[in-house]
Design a protein around this motif. Structure first.
Motif, PDB file in Angstrom:
ATOM      1  N   GLU A  52      80.655 -45.815  45.899  1.00 16.57           N
ATOM      2  CA  GLU A  52      81.545 -45.570  46.980  1.00 16.57           C
ATOM      3  C   GLU A  52      81.674 -46.728  47.852  1.00 16.57           C
ATOM      4  O   GLU A  52      80.723 -47.450  48.236  1.00 16.57           O
ATOM      5  CB  GLU A  52      81.388 -44.083  47.473  1.00 16.57           C
ATOM      6  CG  GLU A  52      81.646 -43.013  46.597  1.00 16.57           C
ATOM      7  CD  GLU A  52      81.328 -41.771  47.119  1.00 16.57           C
ATOM      8  OE1 GLU A  52      82.077 -40.933  47.976  1.00 16.57           O
ATOM      9  OE2 GLU A  52      80.205 -41.390  47.378  1.00 16.57           O
ATOM     10  N   SER A  53      82.803 -46.635  48.804  1.00 16.57           N
ATOM     11  CA  SER A  53      82.880 -47.473  49.991  1.00 16.57           C
ATOM     12  C   SER A  53      81.768 -47.360  50.857  1.00 16.57           C
ATOM     13  O   SER A  53      81.380 -46.094  51.292  1.00 16.57           O
ATOM     14  CB  SER A  53      84.108 -47.184  50.530  1.00 16.57           C
ATOM     15  OG  SER A  53      85.412 -47.821  49.812  1.00 16.57           O
ATOM     16  N   GLY A  54      81.036 -48.307  51.262  1.00 10.49           N
ATOM     17  CA  GLY A  54      80.150 -48.154  52.404  1.00 10.49           C
ATOM     18  C   GLY A  54      78.533 -47.824  51.692  1.00 10.49           C
ATOM     19  O   GLY A  54      77.602 -47.745  52.442  1.00 10.49           O
ATOM     20  N   SER A  55      78.414 -48.317  50.116  1.00  6.16           N
ATOM     21  CA  SER A  55      77.283 -47.913  49.646  1.00  6.16           C
ATOM     22  C   SER A  55      76.269 -49.280  49.491  1.00  6.16           C
ATOM     23  O   SER A  55      75.175 -49.074  49.407  1.00  6.16           O
ATOM     24  CB  SER A  55      77.541 -47.720  48.165  1.00  6.16           C
ATOM     25  OG  SER A  55      78.174 -48.530  47.371  1.00  6.16           O
ATOM     26  N   GLY A  56      76.988 -50.478  50.209  1.00 10.21           N
ATOM     27  CA  GLY A  56      76.083 -51.707  50.286  1.00 10.21           C
ATOM     28  C   GLY A  56      76.311 -52.722  49.135  1.00 10.21           C
ATOM     29  O   GLY A  56      75.622 -53.486  49.238  1.00 10.21           O
ATOM     30  N   LYS A  57      77.455 -52.447  48.340  1.00 16.01           N
ATOM     31  CA  LYS A  57      77.470 -53.278  47.125  1.00 16.01           C
ATOM     32  C   LYS A  57      78.062 -54.805  47.594  1.00 16.01           C
ATOM     33  O   LYS A  57      77.278 -55.745  47.321  1.00 16.01           O
ATOM     34  CB  LYS A  57      78.713 -52.772  46.178  1.00 16.01           C
ATOM     35  CG  LYS A  57      78.679 -51.249  46.073  1.00 16.01           C
ATOM     36  CD  LYS A  57      79.816 -50.873  45.177  1.00 16.01           C
ATOM     37  CE  LYS A  57      81.201 -51.119  45.783  1.00 16.01           C
ATOM     38  NZ  LYS A  57      81.543 -50.172  46.757  1.00 16.01           N
ATOM     39  N   SER A  58      78.874 -54.816  48.626  1.00 18.32           N
ATOM     40  CA  SER A  58      79.472 -56.082  48.952  1.00 18.32           C
ATOM     41  C   SER A  58      78.341 -56.846  49.809  1.00 18.32           C
ATOM     42  O   SER A  58      78.285 -58.092  49.758  1.00 18.32           O
ATOM     43  CB  SER A  58      80.782 -56.044  49.639  1.00 18.32           C
ATOM     44  OG  SER A  58      81.713 -55.665  49.001  1.00 18.32           O
ATOM     45  N   VAL A  59      77.701 -55.992  50.631  1.00 22.65           N
ATOM     46  CA  VAL A  59      76.648 -56.534  51.569  1.00 22.65           C
ATOM     47  C   VAL A  59      75.679 -57.359  50.629  1.00 22.65           C
ATOM     48  O   VAL A  59      75.043 -58.023  51.192  1.00 22.65           O
ATOM     49  CB  VAL A  59      75.991 -55.426  52.507  1.00 22.65           C
ATOM     50  CG1 VAL A  59      75.064 -56.044  53.599  1.00 22.65           C
ATOM     51  CG2 VAL A  59      77.382 -54.962  53.530  1.00 22.65           C
TER      52      VAL A  59
END
Length: 325
Positions: free
Chosen positions: A43-50
């Motif tokens: 989900e959004s905010g799970s740390g994927k992009s970071v």
């Protein structure tokens, strides 16, 4: 390292703010083999992009990135200087960002923007060679009349065509790894499938590897070789695409899969995961998913689960995995 292209161990990206510390990526370890496509889902905010920005050392203050190692093609990226990273970004590792509307500069022609990466990484190429390479790249991503389209500006392209241009730019230097961060988010559903299939074909043809970041398990199910499922900065399940889709072991993965509409099933309502993603400043004491988990037991509320081997290369961080041996 053998066939491994990228291997990261104990990656942590923490943001130190006035309100407290946000553990955006919290002790993540994974690898990508040569020629392999890895899907990172959550989900959004799970740390994927970071996670992806951390690999490329693109995290600004107040973010702090630490890792035991980030091995890429024999080099430890964690130990490289910014000057050395500039030579890798865009050449050996390329990135496709999620919004084609903002990824291209409206003031410059497509040719000028495509040539930037070639000028930076191949200074020995002359203007004629760069133009020929740009034409070749536009052809490869399915843009007709490429010589004329090079003179166009981004506003003269549709969203799908702009994303094709961005993919062409990412492929310009024949990178060993492409990181695609939600590459179809802003596109129509019909165009999404075309773009993803195009990316898969080009990655396979060029013998490159890819990390595909998405919130949609349905998108990656037929495209990737391996899947990492992330929740609140941690990988909660990892394994082959078949293992994750057919034999999910973590309740969060099960919830994501159950919320995908299925053509042959008639239901009055879609299933959903109850509750909300917890506040990253005030994470639960035990398993981060416990407040939303229908299988939650007392130990889940007090003790964080460790990653368990389910079978083969299939792992899940759960006290009570759904598919234990």
């Amino acid at each position: 390292m053998g066939n491994t292209l990228l291997e990261t161990e104990h990656l942590k990206t923490y943001f130190h703010t006035f309100k407290g510390v946000v553990k955006a990526v919290d002790d993540v370890s994974f690898s990508v083999d040569k020629g392999e496509i890895l899907g990172i889902v959550g989900e959004s905010g799970s740390g994927k992009s970071v996670t992806s920005f951390s690999l490329l050392k693109l995290i600004d203050e107040p973010g702090v990135v630490k890792a035991d190692k980030i091995f890429f093609d024999g080099k430890d990226l964690a130990k490289l200087s910014e000057k050395e990273m500039v030579k890798i970004r865009g050449k050996d590792i390329s990135m496709v960002f999620q919004d084609p509307m903002t990824s291209l500069n409206p003031l410059y022609t497509i040719q000028k923007q495509m040539e930037e990466v070639l000028i930076l990484h191949y200074p020995e190429m002359n203007a004629e060679q760069r133009k020929a390479r740009c034409i070749e790249l536009l052809k490869s991503v399915g843009i007709s009349n490429p010589e004329e389209r090079l003179k166009s500006y981004p506003h003269q392209f549709s969203g799908g065509m702009r994303q094709r241009v961005i993919i062409a730019i990412a492929l310009a230097t024949n990178p060993k790894l492409i990181i695609a961060d939600e590459p179809t988010t802003a596109l129509d559903v019909t165009i999404q499938s075309q773009i993803l299939k195009l990316m898969e074909r080009l990655v396979r043809e060029n013998g490159a590897s890819m990390i595909l970041i998405t919130h949609d398990l349905a998108v990656v199910s037929e495209l990737v070789d391996k899947i990492n499922v992330m929740y609140c900065g941690k990988i909660v399940e990892m394994g082959s695409a078949k293992d994750i889709i057919k034999n999910s072991a973590h309740p969060y993965t099960e919830g994501l899969l159950n919320s995908i509409p299925k053509l042959r099933e008639k239901k009055d309502r879609l299933e959903f995961i109850p509750g909300m993603v917890p506040n990253m400043f005030v994470l639960p004491e035990g398993c981060y998913f416990a407040p939303r988990c229908k299988y939650c037991k007392e130990i889940c509320k007090t003790k964080q689960p460790e990653m368990k081997l389910i079978k083969g290369s299939h792992y899940a961080a759960c006290h009570f995995p759904l598919k234990e041996n």
